[in-house]
Write an enzyme that holds these catalytic residues in place. Sequence first.
Site: not given
Ligand code: SAH
Length: 391
Positions: A274, A294, A210, A334, A247
């Site tokens: 997304a 991410d 980050r 991940c 989402s």
């Molecule tokens: N980048 C964050 C962690 C991401 S965790 C950090 O550093 O803290 C993954 C996230 O993706 C979750 O909040 C989940 O709600 C979201 N997510 C999962 N599928 C998704 C999609 N298709 N579109 C948008 N967000 C999504």
Amino acid sequence: MTGAAPFAVVSARGARRWEHGHPWIYRSDVAERPDAPAGIVPARDARGKPLGWALWSPKSEISLRLLTRDPGARIDAEWWRAAIGAAIDRRRPLRDAANAYRLVHGEGDGLPSLVCDRYDRWLVVQFMSAGLEAARGQVVDALRALVAPAGILARNDVSLRDKEGLPRAVELLHGEVPREIEVVEHGVRYLAAPWDGQKTGAFLDQRENRARIGAVARGRALDCFSYHGSFALHLARRADHVLALDSSAPALERARENAARNGLANVEFVEANAFDFLKSAERERRRFDTIVLDPPAFAKTKSALAAGLRGYKEVNLRAMRLLAPGGALFTASCSFHLTRPLFLEMLQAAAADSGRRLALREVVGQPLDHPEILTIPETGYIKGAIVEAVD
Ligand code: SAH
């Protein structure tokens, strides 16, 4: 076969695994099972040569997890204090950068199946094997002696415990732990949710990434799987405008609070899928100078790898097309099953289909507090890269 002795006999193949630096011995490589409940047992090879001490999980496919190859060691309170203390000492360089980081990364720190994360004055632990569970008291005593935390919470609500025959539970083990804890990392503040947040309350494993992308962020920025906005907040310190997308509405609510906590007014929050967002942004010919991808693990199992790869390629390809000339993309995975070579191959394939010329600026892995041990692939799961649009 269950032997009558309180020690385990390990096959030649199992013994070789220990010699080659991997702590796990599977059920099929236990020639004689110890006549002992879950806990800590000595191990020998088929010729009777002592091999050391291991955590013993009678119900698990991973039967033995090596603690030490020294047969003369005594795994007592003092041993736990020394082993956990050594892991904590290795985190010393992080102390000035953040008040939240992982103190013990299981196998990565020679403490198999134990995770301990520090959030300011509190600790969140996970006991992920039956053998370790039997040593819980000594582990908690060691943590109290070494860190003097205000509270210790066990986030033992993980599916891995099913395989060990252990119940899932969230339990307070010492003192008190608040519902929310303020994390400060590289100057950015956000709230962690130790009781019910993802993992142990936050994604500590991306802390340095980050800061890394935050340092080069500019112009219009997009954070695609934002969760509580941790990347978005770092981007917002340098970019003109940040779009934080997720989402999950509750996740974005937290992200909004976190932006306010930092006095950042240039972050906009969008509840969207997304995949859909990136597609329509491409149609609308939108451009971003900085993008972060991410996502959650798209390939949670080996059999999900092919479908997962398609997902990774699609979001990366679209993000590459949305980059303004000179723009930067931080992209990560991940998924343990998506190895580093596969990740880079996926990026090459996405770049090839994007029609853009992209420079690979950096390939990154895990931070200091999540050591990836070369002989233990399971300790590594994060791969990341910074890619720059050359034209
Ligand atoms: N980048 C964050 C962690 C991401 S965790 C950090 O550093 O803290 C993954 C996230 O993706 C979750 O909040 C989940 O709600 C979201 N997510 C999962 N599928 C998704 C999609 N298709 N579109 C948008 N967000 C999504």
